[in-house]
Every structure is written in C-alpha cells, then in structure tokens.
Design an enzyme around this catalytic site. Structure first.
Site, PDB file in Angstrom:
ATOM      1  N   HIS A  85     -10.049  -1.102  -7.171  1.00 31.74           N
ATOM      2  CA  HIS A  85      -9.728   0.105  -6.388  1.00 31.74           C
ATOM      3  C   HIS A  85      -8.711   0.997  -7.094  1.00 31.74           C
ATOM      4  O   HIS A  85      -8.860   2.220  -7.090  1.00 31.74           O
ATOM      5  CB  HIS A  85      -9.220  -0.325  -5.007  1.00 31.74           C
ATOM      6  CG  HIS A  85      -8.882   0.803  -4.083  1.00 31.74           C
ATOM      7  ND1 HIS A  85      -9.839   1.620  -3.517  1.00 31.74           N
ATOM      8  CD2 HIS A  85      -7.683   1.265  -3.619  1.00 31.74           C
ATOM      9  CE1 HIS A  85      -9.243   2.519  -2.742  1.00 31.74           C
ATOM     10  NE2 HIS A  85      -7.937   2.328  -2.794  1.00 31.74           N
ATOM     11  N   ASP A 107       0.841  -1.205   0.000  1.00 34.51           N
ATOM     12  CA  ASP A 107       0.000   0.000   0.000  1.00 34.51           C
ATOM     13  C   ASP A 107       0.873   1.250   0.000  1.00 34.51           C
ATOM     14  O   ASP A 107       1.653   1.461   0.931  1.00 34.51           O
ATOM     15  CB  ASP A 107      -0.907  -0.032   1.238  1.00 34.51           C
ATOM     16  CG  ASP A 107      -2.054   0.978   1.166  1.00 34.51           C
ATOM     17  OD1 ASP A 107      -2.003   1.883   0.322  1.00 34.51           O
ATOM     18  OD2 ASP A 107      -2.997   0.831   1.972  1.00 34.51           O
TER      19      ASP A 107
HETATM   20  C1  HEM Z   1      -9.008   0.728   4.066  1.00 34.40           C
HETATM   21  C2  HEM Z   1      -9.148   1.444   2.952  1.00 34.40           C
HETATM   22  C3  HEM Z   1      -8.193   1.403   1.797  1.00 34.40           C
HETATM   23  C4  HEM Z   1      -7.319   0.428   1.439  1.00 34.40           C
HETATM   24  C5  HEM Z   1      -7.080  -0.906   2.121  1.00 34.40           C
HETATM   25  C6  HEM Z   1      -6.629   0.891   0.257  1.00 34.40           C
HETATM   26  C7  HEM Z   1      -5.655   0.162  -0.401  1.00 34.40           C
HETATM   27  C8  HEM Z   1      -5.011   0.579  -1.545  1.00 34.40           C
HETATM   28  C9  HEM Z   1      -4.044  -0.198  -2.268  1.00 34.40           C
HETATM   29  C10 HEM Z   1      -3.560  -1.584  -1.879  1.00 34.40           C
HETATM   30  C11 HEM Z   1      -3.636   0.532  -3.325  1.00 34.40           C
HETATM   31  C12 HEM Z   1      -2.635   0.098  -4.399  1.00 34.40           C
HETATM   32  C13 HEM Z   1      -1.208   0.477  -4.085  1.00 34.40           C
HETATM   33  C14 HEM Z   1      -0.925   1.939  -4.116  1.00 34.40           C
HETATM   34  O1  HEM Z   1      -0.810   2.547  -5.203  1.00 34.40           O
HETATM   35  O2  HEM Z   1      -0.834   2.507  -3.034  1.00 34.40           O
HETATM   36  C15 HEM Z   1      -4.335   1.784  -3.259  1.00 34.40           C
HETATM   37  C16 HEM Z   1      -4.196   2.822  -4.157  1.00 34.40           C
HETATM   38  C17 HEM Z   1      -4.825   4.028  -4.052  1.00 34.40           C
HETATM   39  N1  HEM Z   1      -5.800   4.376  -3.154  1.00 34.40           N
HETATM   40 FE1  HEM Z   1      -6.504   3.241  -1.672  1.00 34.40          FE
HETATM   41  N2  HEM Z   1      -7.099   2.133  -0.072  1.00 34.40           N
HETATM   42  C18 HEM Z   1      -8.066   2.475   0.845  1.00 34.40           C
HETATM   43  C19 HEM Z   1      -8.788   3.653   0.878  1.00 34.40           C
HETATM   44  C20 HEM Z   1      -8.610   4.694  -0.003  1.00 34.40           C
HETATM   45  C21 HEM Z   1      -9.312   5.944   0.066  1.00 34.40           C
HETATM   46  C22 HEM Z   1     -10.378   6.303   1.083  1.00 34.40           C
HETATM   47  C23 HEM Z   1      -8.826   6.716  -0.942  1.00 34.40           C
HETATM   48  C24 HEM Z   1      -9.182   8.138  -1.313  1.00 34.40           C
HETATM   49  C25 HEM Z   1     -10.394   8.611  -1.266  1.00 34.40           C
HETATM   50  C26 HEM Z   1      -7.819   5.949  -1.624  1.00 34.40           C
HETATM   51  C27 HEM Z   1      -7.082   6.410  -2.703  1.00 34.40           C
HETATM   52  C28 HEM Z   1      -6.150   5.666  -3.379  1.00 34.40           C
HETATM   53  C29 HEM Z   1      -5.382   6.175  -4.484  1.00 34.40           C
HETATM   54  C30 HEM Z   1      -5.455   7.593  -5.055  1.00 34.40           C
HETATM   55  C31 HEM Z   1      -4.552   5.150  -4.921  1.00 34.40           C
HETATM   56  C32 HEM Z   1      -3.551   5.185  -6.064  1.00 34.40           C
HETATM   57  C33 HEM Z   1      -4.240   4.823  -7.356  1.00 34.40           C
HETATM   58  C34 HEM Z   1      -3.270   4.906  -8.497  1.00 34.40           C
HETATM   59  O3  HEM Z   1      -2.938   6.030  -8.893  1.00 34.40           O
HETATM   60  O4  HEM Z   1      -2.821   3.857  -8.963  1.00 34.40           O
HETATM   61  N3  HEM Z   1      -7.713   4.730  -1.046  1.00 34.40           N
HETATM   62  N4  HEM Z   1      -5.190   1.786  -2.158  1.00 34.40           N
END
Ligand code: HEM
Ligand code: HEM
Lengths: 421, 421
Positions: A329, A235
C-alpha cells in the site's frame, strides 16, 4: 423558577455563560463557576474564590475564523460526525445563504464553548464541558450549485469522481448538497454541536446521511503518537506536515485560485471504507506487514529504520526481493509513484455494530484534503484500485466530494464569497 | 523480520510487553518504551533514560479479580460496548465452561494492558495505549441455563421481566445466552477488547446483538462531574454510593446468597431506551425541568438547594403546588415511592446515526445493577410505566436481564462456581 432559567428570547445577546467562563479558564485569572462537583456542590461564591483550571481535554480551543476553515490542518479529534444535507424543495440561493450565515454563527459560538445563539433554549448537552477542541467545517457538493442557480460558479474540481473497479457504493450514503464535518475530544460536545446545527437547518435542509467515527482519546498513550486504525496499523505517518514547504500548496487553494471564492479553501474526498476484519485478522503478521510495507508494532518501513525514516522503495532484501513489495500500500500510494500526487488524510475510524454475517461493520471514515482532487485523491485511488495489496481486505461503500470554502473573515460567514459574490 | 515479530505460539507465556510496561508506568521507576513520538522517533535506549509518565487516561487500571466483577461499582467509562452471544448449536456446558475460562484469561490480560494470550497474534489495535480503565464484565441470560443443562441451578431472579405497557421491544436486540459489558476510556482499547473476546468465542458462541455507547471524556470538565445524558440532564445524582451503608446489600448478592454460585454477583437489567429528541427539544425549559423534577443547568432538585441536596417530595411552592410534580421522574422513581426499591444506574449514551424520519437514533443504553431485580428495576419500572412524565419522550426498544456472577478469585474463571460446582 425564573432565576435559573436558561430560556432566552431569540436574538437577545448571550451574556457570559457558564461555558464561556469555563472555555476561557485557561487564560490567567479567569474565574469559572463550579456547579456541583461530584460528592459536594460548591456555591457560586466559593467557586469564585477557587477558580478551577479546566482540564486539558476540555480547554482545547481552536479558532473559527481564519484564512482556512478549522478541522483540516489541525489534528483529528477523538470523536467525529460527518453529516450531509440536501436542500429542501423550494430552498434556493437565498435560503442557502441564510442557512450558512446561521451555521457560521452557531459554529463560532460552539467552538468557543458558548451556547449557540438565536434559538429558544439550548439542549444543554454540552453544559459543564469546555470547547474540547471542537471544530466545525462546511462544504458544498456538486448538486448544491444547480439547486442554488450557481452552476456557472461551480469549480471544475467538483467533477464527479471517476468510478473505480473496486467500488461498491451506496448512493444513499454518498454525495449531498451540503456537508458538515464535526470533531471534538468529548462525545457530548460533538453530539451537542451536531444537534444544534441540525436544528438550524430545519425547514431549509434535511439530513441525507450521517456517519460517526472516533480516534484514540487524548492521554491514552504515554506521549502524543501517530494514530492507529482498526486494522492495528500506525496510520498517518507520511502525511504532509504543516511544516513542509509545500503543505499549503498541496492542501489549500491559493489566494489567486480558481474560482476566486475558493481562495484558502480545500477539497474533501470522503470515503466510507469497510474493513474485512475477519479476513484481515486471519492473515499472519508478516503478511499483514507486507500488505502495507510497514511494521505493525511501530510503523517503521520494511526498508528499515524507525517510523519516520523515509521509505526506501528501491531497497532489496538479502534474497534480492523488494523490501517493500511491488503491491504494498505505501508503495502504490506514495507521491513518487503518482507523479507527486499527495493529500492530507484526516480520518476517523467507525464501528456501527455487527453485520448479519457476524463481522463488525467497521472501518475508516477516510477524509482526504487537497487543493485539487486531480492532483490528490483521484490518481492515487486509480493506482490503488489496480494494484493495492490492501484491496482484498477493504470495501469502499460510500463516496463524496465537497468544495470546502476558505475560512470566514471577521464579520463574514463561510461561503459568503460564493453566495453573495 | 523475526526480530520485531509479534507472533507467539499459542500457550507460550507472554513476556513483558510494551503495553505492560506502559500499563505500569504509573508505578514509580517503571520504564516505558517510546516507539516513535510524533515528530521524531526515540530509540529504545533514549527512551529508557527518559521514561515517560503514562498520561492519566491511559494509566487507569482496574483489577480483574476480586469479590465482585469489575464494571459495576466503578465509574462508567467514556466508551462502552454491550454484546450478547448465543451458544452455537451443539455447544453445551463443557464448551461454555471452556469459553468462560478463555474469556476470563483474555479479560485479565486486556485489563492489565497486555495482549490477550493464546492466539496466533494480536490485532494490535490497542498497541501504544495503556489499559485506559478497561473493564470486562460477564453475565448469563435465562436461556443459558437450558442450553447448558443447568436449568436446576438457574436463579429465581432470572424470571423474565414483566411486560410494560410502554414497551416496544425488538426481540433480535433483546436477551441472549451470554453477555459481555466492555468499558474503557479509549475507543481503540474498547474495540480491541471487543474483537479479542469475539475471536475467543469463535465456534462456541455467535454475536446475537451488540450496542455501543459513550460518556463524557475524562478531562472535558473542569473537575469530575456527574454525567449528562443526551437530553442534557445531569444524570446519576441519586445513585447509591459506594460509601452508603447499604450499598453492597442493594447492589450485590450476599456471600450466603441464593443460589450459592451467585455470591458476590449482581443482576444487570439492560434497556435500550431511545429518546424522542425532536419532541423533547421543542419543550420549553421549564417544562423539561418539571418532567424530571430537577434543574437542567446544575441538577438541583426543584424543591431547592444544590445538586446533592436531598429531594423534598413534600415541598410546595408559594402557589401551593408540589415543587416536584406528581408525575416528575425523580418522584416516581425514588426509593421512598417504591418501598425502598433501588438500583445502581451505570449507563452509556448511544447515537447510531439518523432514522428515516430525520431524528437521531439516540438515547440511553440503560444498565441497572441490583442484588434482586424484584427489589430494584421491576417495581420502579412498573411505577414509571404508569405515571412518569418522561414516558412521552422515550421508547424502550430492547431489554435483557443477566445474572452476573461474583468476581473470579485467584486461579478461577468467572462462572466457574456455576459451571463446575
Ligand atoms: C481502509 C483503507 C486504508 C487503510 C487501512 C490505509 C492504511 C494506510 C497505512 C497504514 C499507511 C502507512 C502509514 C502512513 O504513511 O500513513 C498508509 C499510507 C498512505 N495511504 Fe492509505 N490506507 C487506506 C486507504 C487509502 C486510500 C483510499 C488512499 C488514497 C486514495 C490512501 C492513501 C495513502 C497515502 C497517500 C499514504 C502515504 C504513502 C506514502 O507517502 O508513504 N490510503 N495508508
Ligand atoms: C432515557 C430514560 C431515562 C432518563 C433520561 C432518566 C433520567 C434521569 C434523571 C435526569 C434523573 C435525576 C438525577 C439522578 O438522580 O440520577 C433520574 C433519576 C432516577 N432514575 Fe431515571 N432516567 C431514565 C430512565 C430510568 C429508568 C428506566 C429507571 C428505572 C426503571 C430509572 C430510575 C431512576 C431512579 C431510581 C432515579 C433516582 C431517583 C431518586 O432517588 O431521586 N430511570 N433519571
């Protein structure tokens, strides 16, 4: 007993303390005192001849002063505390200014591995340890501006976050007049800072809510790695990086920003997001990976490559399916899908025991940093709220938005440009 | 996606996993895989040419098998979970035996940095990390023996602890049929183990209570030091040491002990002791030191010397007062004052946010190990209950006593000698 007394009249300048010596032991030639290594104490004279190199974890030291506050662009630490305060009845602009002055002074000392100044005696909880990469970051919530008669100077960006259909928010653990984010690579250093800052607030502000979280310990992996969360995912991969050309612009309010006092500042969105781990862990691995759009083992996108390969959202499998599913996601949250909206995610995992249903009360203390929430968190969360495959496995339980002023310059305290401007 | 699938049919032997490779990278010549170092992923081939040395924190590995269980004589780790289970309705001796067999198998794998065997797929939370000195320790409470029809084999030492006048115990967070103590120097490794062990219990036992705690991070101090607690005191100085002649005898049930199945075992007293930190921190430093009988800065006894100098309980100051006060904690708890009674204290600090009164819900997850509670915790706590200066600043909020069997031999599981004997 006077000879070993730590008591110090309020206001008397701090001499070079043990911790200060330890804190600078990384610098060549600095002498540290060893006060009783396990298994045999060394006297001060013996220690002076054998200055110990402070081990890496303790030696980490981040600057308090600068254009930006610490705890934003620097890596998240192994231990974190988020704590919101409400001003006490009768405390207004003057008291808030005095509090932020005391807090800034304490934060600067603590981050240098010194005792916080100005109180009868320190708790001693962090004695022996180095600064351990401690950071202290201060922010103000929407309500702060009414309470201090500064409503006219409230940033437009502090408009309340819109409600989201999947929200299940606890108001008692949301919002707040003031906010402190504490991070450190040692748990006692982090707790020490929390107590010291809470004591400075006594009489002026009381704790509204407080949450604690964690990340992997430095040294637990063979080399520095992207963090994992409690769902087991890598993450943080596609976070903006400090080396990106548009990093500053995405994360920080520009020098000529609006309002002026927020120059170099940022906006922090804090969401306590519980993970439904029992449901999640029952899901087959392939399904889990589909939900995110990345491999669990190494974080590589399902469109191919390694962790850092750009996600190919158009890629199709041999069967003609999207390699990264329509509701994955990483697709729904990507800047490409959100008109370029991006934020810096700098979160801590949390685990507060078990709930009555036998599931752990655990998840993510999600902290997102951006120059403007309307070009960061808000549009992305709107999109996620409607179509994120991850929604089935998470619950947003608390929410807050804070204006985080720029860093304190020499002789300044955080927020001074607002409170005395 | 089969090529990177972590799924594994139940029972199929585990191949050398990434984590196993990492876990043994301390041994000369072992090759580790790097799957995406921050800032640029390395392919497996590049990694094979540059095997990384697993950083010290992750590389720590403690043996699961032995005369004693792990997590007793070895140093307390930076993160700990204490979790008590009650057997489900209908679960008896057979089910308990099967559970302890599954738990032992899982604990052995986890402590080696491997995925726990026998389930569809692992949560992945500990991926990338080494074993990080993980220990898993199993115990049985008094009620376990009734539920499993083994009342006749219950040790006399499991008699309920006597009530103490200062007790304010919460029965819901006390006692329990079964107990697991988890410790690790990485928070995700510890949480991973907790989840894995809880999953193994599904259907057989449910969580009764669970508490989490912490100690200083390895590397936060210039050299290994005695721990500090949240009152800021050096804590653990006068613990029995493994090098003491009577260490084994004090801490472990002898090979010819009673009952036989407890040979090599120990008894764990667990007390959740809240610290009244607001009251404590208002106390002047000299008063704080008087309460304990040791200096706060370096833990040296008030009778003189350095941390490891034996306490001189007879010593008087120039004024004729006892140097270590009559009600000082170290006097009242010392073996000399208690007919030689001693225990091994191996505690974790805890901090579970703030209470409604604004004080942190924080203190000590006190864990004391001894061959016999009646020659360890019980007489000492009786004495402390009556005359310990520290009592004003603490509250015992939960209590439990567990029989912790000896370690598992080759091919054995923990508790087998009880359950199949
Ligand atoms: C428990 C809740 C969440 C989990 C477990 C989670 C997990 C992840 C994971 C595993 C990734 C892929 C790796 C990375 O690029 O960091 C990711 C990407 C991302 N997440 Fe989350 N996330 C959560 C909540 C959120 C929330 C609430 C937001 C914003 C409103 C968010 C925004 C993003 C963004 C912007 C990316 C990058 C996407 C990209 O440009 O590839 N996430 N998240
Ligand atoms: C929050 C509660 C407690 C705190 C903060 C505390 C703190 C301390 C400290 C600072 C010391 C001196 C350093 C050392 O030798 O480790 C000490 C010693 C000791 N404590 Fe405690 N303690 C607590 C509760 C207990 C309890 C409940 C017991 C047992 C019933 C206990 C038994 C002992 C013993 C046996 C010693 C060593 C005395 C000696 O031989 O010098 N403590 N404690």
């Amino acid at each position: 007993m006077k000879d070993h007394h730590l008591d110090r009249p309020a206001g008397e300048p701090t001499g070079p303390s043990r911790r200060r010596l330890l804190g600078t032991a990384g610098a060549a030639g600095a002498a540290g005192l060893v006060l009783g290594a396990a298994g045999g104490a060394l006297g001060a004279s013996a220690a002076a001849e054998r200055p110990p190199a402070l081990a890496t974890v303790g030696a980490g030291r981040r600057p308090f002063r600068g254009v930006h506050q610490p705890g934003i662009a620097d890596p998240a630490q192994a231990h974190g505390h988020l704590v919101a305060f409400d001003l006490a009845a009768g405390a207004g602009r003057k008291e808030a200014a005095a509090l932020l002055r005391r807090w800034s002074r304490a934060a600067e000392a603590l981050m240098a591995g010194e005792e916080p100044p100005g109180r009868l005696h320190d708790t001693g909880i962090a004695l022996d340890a180095g600064p351990s990469s401690l950071t202290v970051t201060f922010g103000m919530g929407r309500t702060f501006f009414d309470r201090t008669g500064l409503a006219a100077r409230r940033p437009a960006a502090l408009e309340p976050l819109p409600p989201f259909s999947s929200d299940a928010l606890d108001p008692g653990r949301s919002d707040g007049d003031l906010w402190i984010q504490i991070g450190a690579d040692d748990s006692l250093v982090a707790f020490h800072a929390l107590r010291a800052l809470q004591r400075e607030a006594a009489g002026t502000a009381r704790v509204r809510w407080q949450m604690s979280g964690f990340n992997r310990s430095p040294g637990a992996t063979a080399s520095p790695r992207t963090a994992r969360n409690l769902m087991g995912q890598v993450d943080g991969t596609n976070n903006p990086r400090e080396t990106d050309e548009d990093f500053e612009q995405r994360v920080f309010v520009p020098a000529d920003g609006d309002p002026e006092w927020m120059a170099g500042g940022s906006y922090a969105v804090v969401r306590r997001i519980r993970m439904l781990l029992d449901d999640w862990e029952r899901e087959p691995l392939a399904e889990q990976e589909k939900v995110i759009g990345r491999r669990k083992s190494d974080g590589a996108p399902l469109s191919g490559g390694t962790e850092t390969t750009p996600v190919d959202l158009a890629k199709r499998t041999a069967d003609g399916d999207l390699a990264v599913a329509a509701d994955a996601h990483v697709r729904v949250s990507a800047p490409e899908t959100n008109g370029g909206a991006a934020m810096l995610r700098r979160s801590f995992s949390y685990h507060d025991g078990f709930r009555d249903d036998g599931a752990p009360d655990a998840g993510l203390l999600f902290v997102a940093w951006q120059a403007d929430p309307l070009r960061g968190f808000v549009p992305v969360q709107r999109k996620l709220d409607r179509g994120d495959a991850l929604s089935r496995f998470i619950r947003h339980e608390a929410s807050a938005l804070f204006a985080v002023p720029g860093g304190a310059g020499e002789g300044e305290y955080v927020g001074q440009r607002l409170l005395e401007g």
